[in-house]
Design a protein around this motif. Structure first.
Motif, PDB file in Angstrom:
ATOM      1  N   UNK A  97      19.191 -64.289 -33.139  1.00  0.00           N
ATOM      2  CA  UNK A  97      19.461 -63.214 -34.089  1.00  0.00           C
ATOM      3  C   UNK A  97      18.190 -62.769 -34.796  1.00  0.00           C
ATOM      4  N   UNK A  98      17.322 -63.728 -35.140  1.00  0.00           N
ATOM      5  CA  UNK A  98      16.047 -63.363 -35.761  1.00  0.00           C
ATOM      6  C   UNK A  98      15.191 -62.598 -34.761  1.00  0.00           C
ATOM      7  N   UNK A  99      15.140 -63.090 -33.521  1.00  0.00           N
ATOM      8  CA  UNK A  99      14.352 -62.393 -32.498  1.00  0.00           C
ATOM      9  C   UNK A  99      14.863 -60.969 -32.289  1.00  0.00           C
ATOM     10  N   UNK A 100      16.174 -60.804 -32.192  1.00  0.00           N
ATOM     11  CA  UNK A 100      16.733 -59.467 -31.968  1.00  0.00           C
ATOM     12  C   UNK A 100      16.406 -58.521 -33.121  1.00  0.00           C
ATOM     13  N   UNK A 101      16.411 -59.023 -34.352  1.00  0.00           N
ATOM     14  CA  UNK A 101      16.085 -58.157 -35.495  1.00  0.00           C
ATOM     15  C   UNK A 101      14.624 -57.732 -35.446  1.00  0.00           C
ATOM     16  N   UNK A 102      13.732 -58.629 -35.016  1.00  0.00           N
ATOM     17  CA  UNK A 102      12.327 -58.254 -34.875  1.00  0.00           C
ATOM     18  C   UNK A 102      12.155 -57.238 -33.751  1.00  0.00           C
ATOM     19  N   UNK A 103      12.847 -57.466 -32.642  1.00  0.00           N
ATOM     20  CA  UNK A 103      12.739 -56.542 -31.513  1.00  0.00           C
ATOM     21  C   UNK A 103      13.243 -55.149 -31.895  1.00  0.00           C
ATOM     22  N   UNK A 104      14.303 -55.097 -32.715  1.00  0.00           N
ATOM     23  CA  UNK A 104      14.840 -53.798 -33.124  1.00  0.00           C
ATOM     24  C   UNK A 104      13.809 -53.010 -33.925  1.00  0.00           C
ATOM     25  N   UNK A 105      13.099 -53.688 -34.828  1.00  0.00           N
ATOM     26  CA  UNK A 105      12.078 -53.013 -35.632  1.00  0.00           C
ATOM     27  C   UNK A 105      10.901 -52.585 -34.757  1.00  0.00           C
ATOM     28  N   UNK A 134       2.593 -60.793 -36.732  1.00  0.00           N
ATOM     29  CA  UNK A 134       3.037 -59.413 -37.014  1.00  0.00           C
ATOM     30  C   UNK A 134       4.101 -59.405 -38.099  1.00  0.00           C
ATOM     31  N   UNK A 135       5.083 -60.301 -37.999  1.00  0.00           N
ATOM     32  CA  UNK A 135       6.185 -60.313 -38.957  1.00  0.00           C
ATOM     33  C   UNK A 135       5.683 -60.607 -40.366  1.00  0.00           C
ATOM     34  N   UNK A 136       4.794 -61.583 -40.496  1.00  0.00           N
ATOM     35  CA  UNK A 136       4.253 -61.920 -41.815  1.00  0.00           C
ATOM     36  C   UNK A 136       3.391 -60.798 -42.371  1.00  0.00           C
ATOM     37  N   UNK A 137       2.846 -60.011 -41.495  1.00  0.00           N
ATOM     38  CA  UNK A 137       1.987 -58.906 -41.926  1.00  0.00           C
ATOM     39  C   UNK A 137       2.787 -57.660 -42.292  1.00  0.00           C
ATOM     40  N   UNK A 138       3.838 -57.336 -41.530  1.00  0.00           N
ATOM     41  CA  UNK A 138       4.432 -56.007 -41.675  1.00  0.00           C
ATOM     42  C   UNK A 138       5.952 -55.957 -41.720  1.00  0.00           C
ATOM     43  N   UNK A 139       6.650 -57.075 -41.519  1.00  0.00           N
ATOM     44  CA  UNK A 139       8.111 -57.029 -41.440  1.00  0.00           C
ATOM     45  C   UNK A 139       8.725 -57.260 -42.819  1.00  0.00           C
ATOM     46  N   UNK A 140       9.476 -56.289 -43.317  1.00  0.00           N
ATOM     47  CA  UNK A 140       9.981 -56.338 -44.690  1.00  0.00           C
ATOM     48  C   UNK A 140      10.923 -57.507 -44.958  1.00  0.00           C
ATOM     49  N   UNK A 141      11.652 -57.969 -43.937  1.00  0.00           N
ATOM     50  CA  UNK A 141      12.649 -59.023 -44.139  1.00  0.00           C
ATOM     51  C   UNK A 141      12.136 -60.402 -43.745  1.00  0.00           C
ATOM     52  N   UNK A 142      10.832 -60.570 -43.606  1.00  0.00           N
ATOM     53  CA  UNK A 142      10.307 -61.862 -43.160  1.00  0.00           C
ATOM     54  C   UNK A 142      10.589 -62.960 -44.169  1.00  0.00           C
ATOM     55  N   UNK A 143      10.689 -62.633 -45.450  1.00  0.00           N
ATOM     56  CA  UNK A 143      10.970 -63.655 -46.454  1.00  0.00           C
ATOM     57  C   UNK A 143      12.295 -64.347 -46.190  1.00  0.00           C
ATOM     58  N   UNK A 144      13.327 -63.557 -45.862  1.00  0.00           N
ATOM     59  CA  UNK A 144      14.638 -64.122 -45.561  1.00  0.00           C
ATOM     60  C   UNK A 144      14.591 -64.947 -44.277  1.00  0.00           C
ATOM     61  N   UNK A 145      13.851 -64.450 -43.278  1.00  0.00           N
ATOM     62  CA  UNK A 145      13.761 -65.183 -42.011  1.00  0.00           C
ATOM     63  C   UNK A 145      13.044 -66.519 -42.192  1.00  0.00           C
TER      64      UNK A 145
END
Length: 229
Positions: A97-105, A134-145
């Protein structure tokens, strides 16, 4: 009169709320959180293999020797927390589910590995480790992940050791102020298993029940000060 510079809030890590270093400004999560998360991710394949083996033993699927043909090894009493982590909805699903959310973005297709959980966990882990910077740099929901991955790893280790972790509850915000008089205001939590409280942001500790009373009084004073401002 306050100037725009006076009102500027220094950016913080959305995972741990620590002020970012100058070299981290512009990132969503700090590098220490990225490093800790990468280490947790690297542990999942091994943890899952141990959980899957434990679950197989619990099901009592191994037959004993020919002399007792048809009998089965008495199963270990099932523990639902182990079985649920290796089944659908467990480790593999939560990583997927985490991977799919990253792929969607990123605009990529959903995760292509949809085999058994044992086959999927290493693939999901590999993807998440590779794309964590990438996620730590630019993904808004990385804190929750990051928080979800931390909790998932804790569930896996607790299931393997049989440990029962006491629950944690919120006990208000940290009232400690810095040199400029600004409150830390980090959310504090306490465990039913220990009277010790420590702020994850400024590091201030309240080690016992007597210190809890001091904390409560300081929180009330901070609330009154804020209301009067």
């Amino acid at each position: 009169m306050n100037t725009p510079a006076d009102e500027y809030d220094w950016p913080t890590c959305i995972a741990c709320c620590r002020p970012l270093w100058e070299t981290e400004v512009g990132r969503q999560a700090c590098r220490p959180c990225e490093e800790k998360t990468a280490k947790r991710l690297a542990e999942f394949p091994g943890l899952f293999e141990q959980l899957n083996t434990t679950a197989s033993l619990m099901r009592g699927a191994r037959k004993v020797g020919a002399a007792t043909s048809g009998s089965r090894t008495p199963p270990i009493p099932p523990r639902l927390e182990v079985l649920s982590l290796v089944a659908a909805g467990g480790v593999a699903t939560r990583l997927r589910d985490i991977e799919d959310s990253w792929r969607a973005v990123l605009g990529w297709t959903v995760a292509p590995w949809r085999g058994s959980p044992a086959e999927a966990v290493p693939e999901h882990t590999k993807f998440l480790i590779n794309n964590l910077p990438w996620a730590c740099d630019a993904y808004d929901s990385i804190g929750q992940d990051i928080d979800d991955l931390r909790r998932l790893r804790s569930e896996c280790t607790a299931a393997l050791t049989g440990e029962r972790r006491p629950g944690r509850v919120n006990v208000g915000f940290c009232p400690v102020t810095d040199e400029a008089g600004d409150p830390c205001a980090n959310q504090l939590t306490a465990s039913a298993g220990s009277p010790h409280i420590q702020c994850g942001n400024c590091g201030t500790e309240w080690p016992d029940m007597a210190a809890w009373r001091d904390l409560s009084q300081a929180q009330e004073a901070a609330t009154e000060t804020e209301a009067a401002a």
